[in-house]
Write a protein that holds these residues in place. Structure first.
Motif, PDB file in Angstrom:
ATOM      1  N   SER A  54       0.937  -1.179   0.076  1.00  0.00           N
ATOM      2  CA  SER A  54      -0.027  -0.081   0.164  1.00  0.00           C
ATOM      3  C   SER A  54       0.733   1.223  -0.155  1.00  0.00           C
ATOM      4  CB  SER A  54      -1.132   0.004   1.179  1.00  0.00           C
ATOM      5  OG  SER A  54      -0.156  -0.087   2.419  1.00  0.00           O
ATOM      6  N   THR A  55       1.973   1.180   0.487  1.00  0.00           N
ATOM      7  CA  THR A  55       2.974   2.556   0.719  1.00  0.00           C
ATOM      8  C   THR A  55       3.903   2.665  -0.395  1.00  0.00           C
ATOM      9  OG1 THR A  55       4.539   1.213   2.146  1.00  0.00           O
ATOM     10  CG2 THR A  55       2.897   2.580   3.078  1.00  0.00           C
ATOM     11  N   GLN A  56       4.261   1.366  -0.903  1.00  0.00           N
ATOM     12  CA  GLN A  56       5.290   1.642  -2.251  1.00  0.00           C
ATOM     13  C   GLN A  56       6.308   2.335  -2.020  1.00  0.00           C
ATOM     14  OE1 GLN A  56       5.132  -0.497  -4.479  1.00  0.00           O
ATOM     15  NE2 GLN A  56       3.217  -1.370  -4.244  1.00  0.00           N
ATOM     16  N   PHE A  57       6.895   2.495  -0.642  1.00  0.00           N
ATOM     17  CA  PHE A  57       8.171   3.025  -0.457  1.00  0.00           C
ATOM     18  C   PHE A  57       9.403   2.352  -0.683  1.00  0.00           C
ATOM     19  CE2 PHE A  57       5.507   6.063   2.210  1.00  0.00           C
ATOM     20  CZ  PHE A  57       6.067   7.295   1.698  1.00  0.00           C
ATOM     21  N   LYS A  58       9.598   1.228  -1.052  1.00  0.00           N
ATOM     22  CA  LYS A  58      10.721   0.442  -1.270  1.00  0.00           C
ATOM     23  C   LYS A  58      11.013   0.386  -2.778  1.00  0.00           C
ATOM     24  CE  LYS A  58      10.743  -2.153   3.067  1.00  0.00           C
ATOM     25  NZ  LYS A  58      10.420  -3.244   3.733  1.00  0.00           N
ATOM     26  N   GLY A  59      10.350   1.107  -3.597  1.00  0.00           N
ATOM     27  CA  GLY A  59      10.548   0.962  -4.952  1.00  0.00           C
ATOM     28  C   GLY A  59      11.965   1.706  -5.394  1.00  0.00           C
ATOM     29  N   TYR A 112       6.878   2.514  10.320  1.00  0.00           N
ATOM     30  CA  TYR A 112       7.487   3.799  10.641  1.00  0.00           C
ATOM     31  C   TYR A 112       8.219   4.182   9.328  1.00  0.00           C
ATOM     32  CZ  TYR A 112       6.380   2.890  15.300  1.00  0.00           C
ATOM     33  OH  TYR A 112       5.384   2.863  16.495  1.00  0.00           O
ATOM     34  N   HIS A 113       8.611   3.568   8.513  1.00  0.00           N
ATOM     35  CA  HIS A 113       9.296   3.984   7.190  1.00  0.00           C
ATOM     36  C   HIS A 113       8.005   4.998   6.423  1.00  0.00           C
ATOM     37  CE1 HIS A 113      13.217   2.197   5.930  1.00  0.00           C
ATOM     38  NE2 HIS A 113      13.037   2.213   7.038  1.00  0.00           N
ATOM     39  N   TYR A 128      -2.685   3.879   5.704  1.00  0.00           N
ATOM     40  CA  TYR A 128      -3.153   2.576   6.465  1.00  0.00           C
ATOM     41  C   TYR A 128      -1.875   2.505   7.603  1.00  0.00           C
ATOM     42  CZ  TYR A 128      -6.407   1.184   2.701  1.00  0.00           C
ATOM     43  OH  TYR A 128      -7.103   0.931   1.760  1.00  0.00           O
ATOM     44  N   ALA A 129      -0.488   2.809   6.980  1.00  0.00           N
ATOM     45  CA  ALA A 129       0.466   2.762   8.028  1.00  0.00           C
ATOM     46  C   ALA A 129       0.145   3.582   9.528  1.00  0.00           C
ATOM     47  CB  ALA A 129       1.754   3.138   7.449  1.00  0.00           C
ATOM     48  N   GLU A 130      -0.410   4.794   9.429  1.00  0.00           N
ATOM     49  CA  GLU A 130      -0.799   5.662  10.733  1.00  0.00           C
ATOM     50  C   GLU A 130      -1.870   4.856  11.246  1.00  0.00           C
ATOM     51  OE1 GLU A 130       0.118   9.966   8.678  1.00  0.00           O
ATOM     52  OE2 GLU A 130      -1.903   9.156   8.652  1.00  0.00           O
ATOM     53  N   LYS A 131      -2.921   4.281  10.625  1.00  0.00           N
ATOM     54  CA  LYS A 131      -4.002   3.671  11.330  1.00  0.00           C
ATOM     55  C   LYS A 131      -3.456   2.389  12.030  1.00  0.00           C
ATOM     56  CE  LYS A 131      -7.592   4.753   8.275  1.00  0.00           C
ATOM     57  NZ  LYS A 131      -8.544   4.238   7.217  1.00  0.00           N
ATOM     58  N   SER A 153      18.230   4.754  11.713  1.00  0.00           N
ATOM     59  CA  SER A 153      18.389   6.108  10.851  1.00  0.00           C
ATOM     60  C   SER A 153      17.206   6.769  10.520  1.00  0.00           C
ATOM     61  CB  SER A 153      18.992   5.482   9.602  1.00  0.00           C
ATOM     62  OG  SER A 153      17.863   4.678   8.677  1.00  0.00           O
ATOM     63  N   LEU A 154      16.078   6.194  10.808  1.00  0.00           N
ATOM     64  CA  LEU A 154      15.010   7.023  10.647  1.00  0.00           C
ATOM     65  C   LEU A 154      14.670   8.067  11.745  1.00  0.00           C
ATOM     66  CD1 LEU A 154      12.208   4.502   9.502  1.00  0.00           C
ATOM     67  CD2 LEU A 154      13.146   6.367   8.154  1.00  0.00           C
TER      68      LEU A 154
END
Length: 741
Positions: A240-245, A388-389, A337-340, A450-451
Motif C-alpha cells: 500500500s505504501t510502495q516506499f521500497k521501489g 515507521y518508514h 494505512y500505516a498511520e492507522k 536511521s529514521l
C-alpha cells in the motif's frame, strides 16, 4: 385320564372355527397367496443412458469432467470437496486452455469454500488458488477480485478463530496476484476492511461504540499464527505504501533539499538513461545521424558542462518525479494505512517483542529447532520497519507532525537495542537459518534507527510532542550511534565469524540498505568530539573497502554510487544538508584528532574517485552493465565539475584512464584495453560511447583549468590512447565529430 383329554383337544383344533370380532376383517386362509403391490415414483430428469456424451471430453483420471467437479465442491462430505479441488488442478494441468475459459465458473465456486468448516478443505483451497490464480493472466482475475475479497474479508470476521487465521493464506495469494485491488481505498475499496480484519485478529475490535459484551474478534493466537498474521500485515502495508521501489532509492536525501522538486531534479542526474536502437544509428556514415545521436560531452559553459540532447530527457524525468510526489501529497491528506496500524498496534508490537525475545535467542545452534519465537520477533521488527518508514518518509506538505510516532519508535528501539545489533564476533556457531534471521533483524534495527536520526536532524518544530521527545532522542543517539556504526564497519570489512571463517560476503541488497544508515550517521548535527570521530571513522571505512578490492562488483557499484552522490551534493545550489566534505570540526577536538579528521574528510572521497579507472580496468568486459554504470557516474562528476578538490585530481584521473583505451609497452608494443574488447551489443556500444564522452569531457575540463605548459603533457597521452583504440573502427567518426567542435 389326562392323556386321553390331550388327544381330544388335538383333534378338535383341526376343525375349530375362528370367531369373528367386531371391527376386524376376515382372516385370510392359511394357503392364500398375497397378490397386492406398491408403486413409488422415481425422479430421473437426466438419464445417463439417453445422454449424448462426447467421446473425448476433458476429464480426470476418475473420469470427472468440469461440471461434475464443480458440483462436488458443494458436496456434504469434506473429503469429496477436497478431492474436487485436486481434480480441478489435475484437469487444468492437462488442459491449460480450459483453465482460462472456465474462470467464471471456478472462482465463484472457490469463493464459497473460503469459510469452509473443515480445516483440510481450507488448506487445499489456499494451495489450489495459489496455483490457479498465478496461472491466469491478471486481466482475467481483476473482474473477480471484488468477489474474492468480499468472501475473504467475511472470513476474517468469522466466529471461529481458525477460519479467521486461514483467511490470511487467501489474502497472501491475493496480495501476489491483485495487490492494487486488495489495498484499494475509497468507498468501493476493500483495503480498510482488510486492515481492520488484521487488527481485530491481533488486538481485537477497536470501535468506539463497543458494548460491554464479550468481543469475539479478540483471539489468543499461537506463535506460528501470530507470525503468519504479522508477516501478512507487513506485506499489505508494504504494497500500500510502495516506499521500497527503485524510484525512492535516495529517499533519505529529500529532507536535505529546499523542495521536493529540487530533490527529484538531483535524482534525475543519477538515473542512467535507457539506451535504445538510436545508439546504433549515431555511428552511421550520415552526418545527420551523428547530429541526432545522443552525445554526453559538448562545449563547456559557465563552469558546468551542458548536455544538449539529454536535457530534455532529464527534464521529463524530473517532472514525472514532481507529479508523482504531488500525487503522494494528495494521497496522504487522508490517514494512511500505516498511520492507522501504528495507532492500533504500537503497544502490541512492544508486548509481543518482550514476550518472545528471551526465548528467541536460545538454542540458536540446534539444527532441529524451528526457531518459532525468532521468526516471530523478526516479523515484528519487519512490520515496525514498514510502518515507521511509511510515516516518517511522508511528504512534509501535509502539515502533520509524526512526533507521537517517533516516541513510539523510540520506545520500541530501546527494547530492541538490548539484543540488536548482535555482535558478529561471538565464538558460538549459529544455525544458518537463525543467522540469516538475526542478520536481517540487525539490518532492520539499523535502518529504523536511521529514521530517527534523519527525523531529528531535519526537525525544527517546537510542538509539545517534539519537546517531550528531544531528551529521549538525544539519549538514544548517544547510546546507539557508536554501536550501529561499529556493526556497519564490521559488515563492510567482511570480518570472519564462527559460521564464516573466511568472512561473509556483502550482498547488493545489504549494500543498498546500509547507505541510508551511513548517511544518517555522517549527517547528524551537533555531535561532540567522540561523535564526530565516529562519523569520520565510518566514512573512512567505507572508502577503504571500496579501494581494497574485497567487495563483489554489484555491491561495490552501489557504494561507489553513494560516494559519488556525496561528491555531487557539494555542487548543488539547493542542497541545504548538514554534511559537508570540508566539515567544521568541534573546537573541543584535540589537534591530532582534528588533523586526522580534517584530512579524512577532504581526501577520502577524492582518493576513492581516483580508484575508479583501476576498478574499470579490473572489471574489463565481465559485466558491461556495471562498467556502463560506473562510466556514467564518473562522467557526471566531470560534467558537474565536482572533482576539483586539488588541481592535480583531474590530471591524475586522466592519466589513469588512458590505459582503458590503449597503452604502449616498451617490449610488447601497443596493448589494447577493455575499450576494444566490449561485445558489439547495445550495452557494449553504450560502454564504448560513454568512455569516449568521458575522455572528451576530461580534455575539456583540463583545457579550462590548466595552463598551456601542462596542457600538452596532460591531454596528449589520453587522446593518443583514444586515437589508437578507435583507429579503423566505427567509433572513429563519432570521435572526430566530438573533437571538431
Amino acid at each position: 385320564m389326562p392323556k386321553s383329554t390331550k388327544k381330544q383337544k388335538d383333534k378338535s383344533t383341526d376343525f375349530k372355527k375362528a370367531k369373528l370380532k367386531l371391527g376386524k376383517g376376515k382372516k385370510p386362509a392359511t394357503n392364500a397367496v398375497d397378490t397386492s403391490f406398491k408403486a413409488h415414483s422415481i425422479a430421473l430428469p437426466v438419464q445417463s443412458i439417453s445422454e449424448n456424451k462426447p467421446e473425448a471430453g476433458p476429464s480426470t483420471r476418475r473420469r470427472h469432467n468440469l461440471s461434475e467437479l464443480i458440483s462436488l465442491t458443494r458436496h456434504y462430505s469434506a473429503n469429496s470437496r477436497k478431492d474436487a479441488l485436486s481434480g480441478l488442478r489435475e484437469l487444468f494441468s492437462s488442459h491449460t486452455e480450459l483453465a482460462l475459459t472456465s474462470a467464471s465458473i471456478v472462482i465463484p465456486a472457490c469463493c464459497k469454500m473460503i469459510a469452509d468448516e473443515d480445516a483440510s478443505v481450507r488448506k487445499a483451497l489456499a494451495d489450489f488458488l495459489d496455483w490457479y490464480l498465478h496461472a491466469l493472466p491478471r486481466a482475467s482475475i481483476s473482474p473477480y477480485a471484488p468477489t474474492l475479497l468480499l468472501f475473504t474479508t467475511s472470513a476474517q470476521s468469522h466466529i471461529f478463530p481458525e477460519i479467521r487465521v486461514d483467511a490470511i493464506h487467501i489474502l497472501n495469494v491475493l496480495l501476489d496476484v491483485v495487490p492494487a485491488e486488495v489495498t484499494s481505498k475509497g468507498t468501493s475499496g476493500h483495503g480498510s476492511r482488510v486492515l481492520q480484519g488484521y487488527c481485530n485478529l491481533l488486538v481485537g475490535g477497536s470501535s468506539k461504540n463497543e458494548t460491554d459484551a464479550v468481543n469475539i474478534s479478540a483471539t489468543t493466537l499461537s506463535t506460528q499464527s501470530k507470525q503468519l498474521v504479522i508477516s501478512s500485515l507487513e506485506r499489505f502495508l508494504d504494497v500500500s505504501t510502495q516506499f521500497k521501489g527503485s524510484e525512492d532509492e535516495f529517499w533519505y536525501l529529500k529532507q536535505s533539499f529546499t523542495s521536493s522538486h529540487a530533490h527529484q531534479a538531483f535524482i534525475g542526474l543519477l538515473k542512467q538513461p535507457t539506451v535504445g536502437q538510436e545508439m546504433e544509428e549515431c555511428y552511421s556514415n550520415q552526418s545527420s545521424s551523428i547530429n541526432q545521436g545522443r552525445c554526453f560531452a559538448v562545449e563547456q559553459d559557465h563552469k558546468v558542462l551542458t548536455i544538449d540532447p539529454w536535457q530534455e530527457v532529464e527534464m521529463w524525468d524530473a517532472f514525472e518525479g514532481c507529479f508523482a510526489s504531488a500525487s503522494r501529497v494528495s494521497s496522504v491528506l487522508e490517514e494512511s494505512y500505516a498511520e492507522k496500524a501504528e495507532k492500533l498496534l504500537c503497544k502490541y508490537l512492544i508486548e509481543v517483542w518482550l514476550d518472545n525475545v528471551p526465548n528467541a535467542f536460545l538454542n540458536l545452534e540446534n539444527p532441529n529447532s524451528k526457531f518459532a519465537e525468532l521468526r516471530l520477533v523478526h516479523a515484528v521488527a519487519k512490520l515496525a520497519q514498514t510502518i515507521y518508514h511509511s510515516i516518517l518518509q511522508a511528504p512534509s506538505e501535509d502539515n502533520t507532525s509524526p512526533g507521537e510516532a517517533v516516541l513510539h519508535l523510540d520506545a520500541l528501539l530501546s527494547y530492541m537495542s538490548i539484543y540488536l545489533p548482535l555482535a558478529r564476533n561471538t565464538p558460538t556457531k549459529v544455525e544458518f537459518q537463525a543467522e540469516d534471521l538475526i542478520r536481517q533483524m540487525d539490518l532492520i534495527f539499523c535502518e529504523t534507527f536511521s529514521l530517527v536520526l534523519l527525523h531529528k536532524s531535519s526537525s525544527q518544530a517546537d510542538s509539545t510532542s517534539m519537546q517531550k521527545s528531544r531528551p529521549k532522542l538525544h539519549s538514544m543517539v548517544n547510546t546507539h550511534m557508536s554501536k550501529v556504526s561499529l556493526w556497519i564497519e564490521d559488515i563492510l570489512r567482511l570480518n570472519p565469524t564462527a559460521n564464516h571463517p573466511m568472512g561473509q560476503s556483502l550482498s547488493e541488497s545489504t549494500a543498498r540498505a546500509i547507505c541510508p544508515v551511513i548517511w544518517a550517521i555522517i549527517s547528524y548535527p551537533n555531535l561532540n568530539q567522540d561523535g564526530y570521530l565516529v562519523q569520520t571513522r565510518l566514512l573512512e571505512t567505507l572508502a577503504d573497502q571500496i579501494r581494497s578490492g574485497k567487495l563483489a562488483d554489484k555491491p561495490k557499484a552501489v557504494l561507489i554510487q553513494f560516494i559519488i552522490t556525496l561528491n555531487l551534493l557539494q555542487r548543488e545550489p539547493e542542497y541545504t544538508g548538514i554534511f559537508r566534505i570540508q566539515a567544521v570540526v568541534p573546537a573541543s577536538a584535540s589537534l591530532v584528532k582534528l588533523s586526522q579528521a580534517t584530512r579524512s574528510k577532504t581526501k577520502l572521497i577524492e582518493e576513492t574517485i581516483l580508484q575508479l579507472p583501476k576498478i574499470l580496468w579490473e572489471l574489463g568486459t565481465s559485466n558491461p552493465g556495471i562498467s556502463q554504470f560506473m562510466l556514467f557516474l564518473l562522467l557526471r562528476c566531470v560534467q558537474r565539475v565536482a572533482m576539483d578538490w586539488e588541481p592535480s585530481t583531474t590530471t591524475q584521473i586522466t592519466q589513469r584512464f588512458s590505459p582503458f583505451f590503449a597503452v604502449e609497452h616498451p617490449n610488447l608494443g601497443t596493448l589494447y584495453g577493455p575499450f576494444n574488447k566490449f561485445p558489439s551489443t547495445t550495452q557494449g556500444i553504450a560502454c564504448q560511447k560513454l568512455a569516449l564522452d568521458l575522455a572528451y569531457s576530461l580534455s575539456l575540463f583540463l583545457k579550462s583549468r590548466l595552463d598551456k605548459n601542462s596542457l600538452a603533457s596532460s591531454i596528449h597521452g589520453l587522446r593518443q590512447s583514444v586515437d589508437k583504440a578507435i583507429h579503423g573502427t566505427r567509433h572513429e567518426i563519432y570521435w572526430k565529430r566530438l573533437t571538431s567542435q
